[in-house]
Design an enzyme around this catalytic site. Structure first.
Site, PDB file in Angstrom:
ATOM      1  N   THR A 185       0.945  -1.243   0.014  1.00  0.00           N
ATOM      2  CA  THR A 185       0.068  -0.150   0.003  1.00  0.00           C
ATOM      3  C   THR A 185       0.713   1.244   0.102  1.00  0.00           C
ATOM      4  OG1 THR A 185      -0.061   0.000   2.472  1.00  0.00           O
ATOM      5  CG2 THR A 185      -1.777  -1.272   1.239  1.00  0.00           C
ATOM      6  N   GLU A 329      -5.683  -2.824  -1.648  1.00  0.00           N
ATOM      7  CA  GLU A 329      -6.284  -3.971  -1.305  1.00  0.00           C
ATOM      8  C   GLU A 329      -7.468  -4.311  -2.088  1.00  0.00           C
ATOM      9  OE1 GLU A 329      -5.423  -1.460   0.633  1.00  0.00           O
ATOM     10  OE2 GLU A 329      -4.856  -1.693   2.669  1.00  0.00           O
ATOM     11  N   LYS A 437     -13.145  15.005  14.960  1.00  0.00           N
ATOM     12  CA  LYS A 437     -14.225  14.783  15.917  1.00  0.00           C
ATOM     13  C   LYS A 437     -14.511  15.900  16.792  1.00  0.00           C
ATOM     14  CE  LYS A 437     -16.083  10.167  17.541  1.00  0.00           C
ATOM     15  NZ  LYS A 437     -15.915   9.250  18.275  1.00  0.00           N
ATOM     16  N   TRP A 442     -18.686  14.232  13.553  1.00  0.00           N
ATOM     17  CA  TRP A 442     -17.589  14.277  12.507  1.00  0.00           C
ATOM     18  C   TRP A 442     -17.492  15.210  11.523  1.00  0.00           C
ATOM     19  CZ3 TRP A 442     -17.671   8.284  10.887  1.00  0.00           C
ATOM     20  CH2 TRP A 442     -17.009   7.594  11.974  1.00  0.00           C
TER      21      TRP A 442
HETATM   22  N1  ATP Z   1     -11.459   8.865  -5.475  1.00  0.00           N
HETATM   23  C1  ATP Z   1     -11.148   8.686  -4.398  1.00  0.00           C
HETATM   24  N2  ATP Z   1     -11.383   9.913  -3.102  1.00  0.00           N
HETATM   25  C2  ATP Z   1     -11.155   9.955  -2.075  1.00  0.00           C
HETATM   26  N3  ATP Z   1     -10.129   9.081  -1.766  1.00  0.00           N
HETATM   27  C3  ATP Z   1      -9.454   8.091  -2.437  1.00  0.00           C
HETATM   28  C4  ATP Z   1     -10.052   7.999  -3.943  1.00  0.00           C
HETATM   29  N4  ATP Z   1      -9.475   6.851  -4.382  1.00  0.00           N
HETATM   30  C5  ATP Z   1      -8.385   6.461  -3.312  1.00  0.00           C
HETATM   31  N5  ATP Z   1      -8.637   7.072  -2.243  1.00  0.00           N
HETATM   32  C6  ATP Z   1      -7.915   6.911  -1.132  1.00  0.00           C
HETATM   33  O1  ATP Z   1      -6.580   6.141  -1.095  1.00  0.00           O
HETATM   34  C7  ATP Z   1      -6.869   4.906  -0.494  1.00  0.00           C
HETATM   35  C8  ATP Z   1      -6.156   3.653  -1.044  1.00  0.00           C
HETATM   36  O2  ATP Z   1      -4.722   4.084  -1.368  1.00  0.00           O
HETATM   37  P1  ATP Z   1      -3.541   3.132  -1.596  1.00  0.00           P
HETATM   38  O3  ATP Z   1      -4.050   1.705  -1.323  1.00  0.00           O
HETATM   39  O4  ATP Z   1      -2.606   3.465  -2.708  1.00  0.00           O
HETATM   40  O5  ATP Z   1      -2.813   3.442  -0.186  1.00  0.00           O
HETATM   41  P2  ATP Z   1      -3.223   4.343   1.096  1.00  0.00           P
HETATM   42  O6  ATP Z   1      -4.226   3.863   1.782  1.00  0.00           O
HETATM   43  O7  ATP Z   1      -2.808   5.482   0.626  1.00  0.00           O
HETATM   44  O8  ATP Z   1      -1.762   3.988   1.787  1.00  0.00           O
HETATM   45  P3  ATP Z   1      -1.671   2.975   3.482  1.00  0.00           P
HETATM   46  O9  ATP Z   1      -2.981   2.100   3.403  1.00  0.00           O
HETATM   47  O10 ATP Z   1      -0.530   2.546   3.380  1.00  0.00           O
HETATM   48  O11 ATP Z   1      -1.983   4.122   4.553  1.00  0.00           O
HETATM   49  C9  ATP Z   1      -8.298   4.769  -0.056  1.00  0.00           C
HETATM   50  O12 ATP Z   1      -8.234   3.989   1.176  1.00  0.00           O
HETATM   51  C10 ATP Z   1      -8.652   6.060  -0.039  1.00  0.00           C
HETATM   52  O13 ATP Z   1      -8.454   6.893   1.142  1.00  0.00           O
HETATM   53 MG    MG Z   2      -4.946   2.070   2.744  1.00  0.00          MG
END
Ligand code: ATP
Ligand code: MG
Ligand code: ATP
Ligand code: MG
Lengths: 542, 542
Positions: A185, A329, A437, A442
């Site tokens: 990730t 994921e 919060k 929220w």
């Molecule tokens: N269109 C979107 N709008 C808002 N948030 C988004 C969007 N697409 C993806 N995300 C954010 O990106 C996340 C997924 O990103 P990625 O799997 O690349 O790793 P990460 O969650 O940024 O990193 P880590 O899990 O290691 O903290 C999502 O859980 C969400 O928070």
């Molecule tokens: Mg993530």
């Protein structure tokens, strides 16, 4: 009683077999890392992937062994995916934009035996190579002529290496639940976590991507994936495009507006996909030079919340923009923002409002939102909850982490907070770690950020929660203004006033030179929270 | 090393769950068998399917038990599919157009415990009921008001029966390879054979159908399946439409041109699918009344070779017509005739030539052509061979038949003869049982039939091989002329002369009052061969 259909495991390399047979001459065009435009096709890609598979096999790479790639989107990288997966080895895509320490940590955690790298990343690897005991050799994705001098162990140019094989080789077969690929990730909320895709999940995910509302490109279409192969499984495009026979255009190392425009235009690209940052660069280049893209039909925008300005700019040009939410994921597709029939007549702001939501889940992605105790919340479009997902292309565990990451019903907590409405449309309001919060309620940091960047002087905005003696937490708005501009607290808050609930108004505004980002271009709030650790609100005197 | 993704079996009822959640209000509109137009939606369909499942469960219907449906395309029939499959019972769709003896044979072969039937088919069932020992009760797909008097065992109106359940029920879960449905082949070449679909094959097949070049309808689209639910798994539409949230329009019992036009027009249908016969009826109605269908985008035409006139008529109206080849054994999709990028610029006859081919295989359908000895033949567009297929939604065995139907590589012999070209386009030239072997070379009966029906006086044409002392076999052209027309042998042969190889010219022409058809509207060549058993060619004197 069982069905009487054939036993045909879902294996990734069957996709390139299909492409090579039915769409053999369909082109894969790359802006090569070495410079010139390179043209090949699916039949050749398969032939060379088979050579790579054969060469890896001869090297002793076996079922389950990890082979890393640190590379741009090119035809060679695509070959590497199929060649590695086709012998049951695991293709571990490494994000070169991570900090070198993170890269080393990831390669060691995955215990990669071979690293395949573009010329570009040799300097990074040279710096960490002596800390990578599992790596036996480096394959440089180039030919002899362009091979640089390097101290990397057993380094050899890819072209020479695969030339040692004759391609007279057949893919291995194995269970469809065999690991095919790994991707960590982005490390936005902590250390990257290892996601392990199976052949089955990759094939099923590519079928999701092929459906009309997700992506739905046809064989006559041309797809330019701006999203890198190393970002969240390339959003499935490395599989979906060959499975449909869609022409692929690979941007290589050049992701600036001018280079991307040139490829989109000259190759008559009809579908493209990438994060908001690259679209901002492209749109700015197009605006400055008064350019158009008459062939472009669909833009997928995801990875972080799409600014309204990006959506509007594409929509104004008659290009369908689909806001997508996903995660490493989720292989990566979580939603796509195509307009359902009910909304296809919308115009103006109502249309933009709908397009700015993150769309809805395709079949094979199940969703629910819950409170902190796990109770399901209504799909009423206003109640935010923890977004949880279930499906065959969604993680059930992280690599070498023993924690159970599924709830009692088998749902995975995305770490995102969202509302869901009666039409299934998702609105991501926050990460659960970023949620503010205030007085028990929220406040959505994403909503505040979206609003602030609509101010013409603002380049980027981030909102974090800061301790407040009375409310628990209150929002601090952190701004980076556009080059050459300056702005005041009052100007910005005045602009926001009346557009959100009074109690959502940030208690203060801080101006910074630049907002820190992760390797995939997201705002790094952990760093901001660190930076503003000592901060307290002017109005916070108890 | 295994992937670490979730274990989420591919189960058919998850499709209706998805539709009911994300596309809950999306309509299913039916011309009911009782007469009026009926409107419901996916959420209601699911709720009622759950009631049916609960009622079947209470009746003692268990995993693997067979429940037959003999019914038109209606919302109740759709509910029956999901309700039956959702408890792991097997939904056996019976084609009511089969001869009563065949229907009895099939129901007995499947050992159906319950038969769900439309009012329409009660008389047929009453005739054979005493020969159906396995059937415990009949459910009539209507309400109390429309329930006719019937002697059928334990007959009860569907609405009353499911009203005995409250719907507080959850689907059963089981392995994805569990049998979901059964369908017998059309009986064109012999007795119908039982095909048993699994949950997995049905879900995978629906994903194939959802891809752009196969069908690719979006949630904002409206689909009218002219193909009956009892014909070859409804070509996957009963699954693909809800999985995408596509609005469904069900034609019920009225398939004549006027009724179909009315629905297509009033419901603004964008996608439709059916056999050539129904398109001929529709097109004639439209021509006579000078009508247009401005909303219709895509017509799928399959089940038997599409006449050029049908393709041209749709193409002239700007409607994309996709000629599809498939089989009951293929769930049903084998190919779709979308134009690949290479051909999308074609116009006029060149375009029609390409559209008249049967299209190419989607991912998950593998093909080869072989000679009689099983040696692979080239994809050169001219060499015909036995068409063999492999994939996860293709039969591996027939129900209660012990023969191995797969070759050494796991391919199933379709019984069709085809050419394949370098772009993967299939041209079906014959059934292997219908192929005419003249002097050791094959003559395509389908090509000759296609050419003959282009003659304005010809309504339908069939070609069969008749023994010839010198050549082994030679083609006999059997014609049914249009109402009110008459034609001569010389007229027809003169028309064909020069348009095909000399040695392909039929040796004789026979005129008949009507050409016999199977229950799915195909020419019944077994009956024709019977009819012309004593025939010998005028030129056959040794
Ligand atoms: N269109 C979107 N709008 C808002 N948030 C988004 C969007 N697409 C993806 N995300 C954010 O990106 C996340 C997924 O990103 P990625 O799997 O690349 O790793 P990460 O969650 O940024 O990193 P880590 O899990 O290691 O903290 C999502 O859980 C969400 O928070
Ligand atoms: Mg993530
Ligand atoms: N587009 C098409 N062009 C030509 N033939 C077609 C087309 N679509 C289907 N067919 C024919 O229909 C067959 C499949 O039909 P189906 O499964 O309904 O049963 P059947 O083959 O007619 O009957 P049986 O197998 O019992 O003899 C194919 O094998 C092919 O011969
Ligand atoms: Mg058949």
């Amino acid at each position: 009683m069982l069905g009487l259909m054939q036993d045909w495991p879902l294996l990734c390399h069957r996709i390139i077999d299909h492409a090579a047979k039915v769409h053999s001459g369909r082109e894969v065009v790359t802006r090569s890392v070495e410079g010139p435009i390179h043209r090949t096709n699916y039949a050749e890609i398969r032939g060379r992937a088979l050579k790579l598979a054969q060469r890896l096999d001869r090297q002793g790479i076996k079922l389950g062994d990890r082979v890393a790639t640190i590379a741009w989107n090119t035809w060679r990288h695509l070959e590497a995916w199929y060649g590695i997966m086709g012998i049951g080895a695991v293709c571990h895509t490494v994000n070169p934009r991570l900090f070198p320490d993170q890269i080393a940590w990831i390669i060691n955690h995955a215990e990669d035996r071979i690293v395949m790298t573009d010329i570009t990343f040799i300097p990074i690897l040279e710096k960490i190579a002596d800390r990578l005991p599992s790596v036996e050799r480096y394959i440089v994705l180039t030919d002899k002529v362009h091979m640089p001098q390097t101290a990397l162990k057993n380094a050899v140019p890819y072209e020479d290496w695969i030339a040692e094989a004759d391609g007279d080789f057949t893919w291995k077969t194995f269970d469809e639940n065999t690991a095919a690929a790994m991707c960590y990730t982005s490390g936005t909320t902590g250390n990257p976590k290892g996601v392990v895709y199976s052949h089955r999940s990759n094939v099923l995910h590519s079928m999701i991507v092929n459906s009309a509302d997700a992506l739905g490109a046809a064989s006559k279409d041309t797809m330019l994936p701006m999203v890198p192969l190393f970002h969240a499984n390339s959003w499935g495009i490395a599989f979906s495009a060959p499975s449909m026979g869609t022409k692929l255009v690979m941007p290589g190392a050049k992701l600036d507006g001018a280079s991307v425009y040139e490829l989109l235009s000259s190759e008559k690209v009809t579908f493209t996909a990438g994060v908001p940052t690259v679209w901002l660069m492209l749109l700015q280049h197009m605006e400055t030079n008064n350019l158009r893209l008459p062939d472009l039909k669909v833009v997928i925008c995801g990875g972080s919340a799409a600014p309204r300005s990006v959506i509007k700019a594409f929509d104004d040009m008659g290009i369908e923009v689909r806001h997508s939410w996903g995660m490493t994921e989720m292989s990566s597709r979580g939603t796509a923002g195509a307009l359902q029939g009910k909304f296809s007549h919308l115009k103006g702001d109502a249309k933009l409002d709908r397009l700015q939501m993150q769309g809805y889940a395709p079949f094979m992605v199940e969703m629910k939102i819950t409170d902190d105790a796990g109770n399901e919340l209504p799909w009423d479009g206003t109640t935010p909850g923890r977004l949880k997902v279930r499906g065959p292309a969604i993680s059930g565990a992280y690599y070498r982490v023993n924690d159970n990451i599924l709830d009692g019903e088998g749902f995975f907590d995305t770490g995102d907070v969202a509302t869901l409405d009666e039409y299934g449309y998702v609105r991501i309001t926050d990460r659960s770690k970023d949620v503010i919060k205030s007085g028990g309620e929220w406040i959505s940091s994403i909503d505040l950020e979206n609003l602030a960047v609509e101010h013409p002087k603002v380049a980027e905005a981030a909102v974090i929660g800061i301790h407040h003696p009375k409310w628990g937490e209150r929002p601090l708005l952190i701004l980076q203004v556009r080059k050459g501009e300056s702005a005041t607290r009052e100007e910005i808050l005045g602009f926001m006033d009346g557009k959100i609930a009074k109690w959502w108004m940030p208690d203060d505004v801080a101006f910074v030179d630049s907002i820190p980002h992760t390797a995939t271009g997201k705002i790094l709030k952990t760093a901001l929270r660190e930076q503003f650790r000592g901060y307290s609100f002017p109005n916070a005197a108890a």
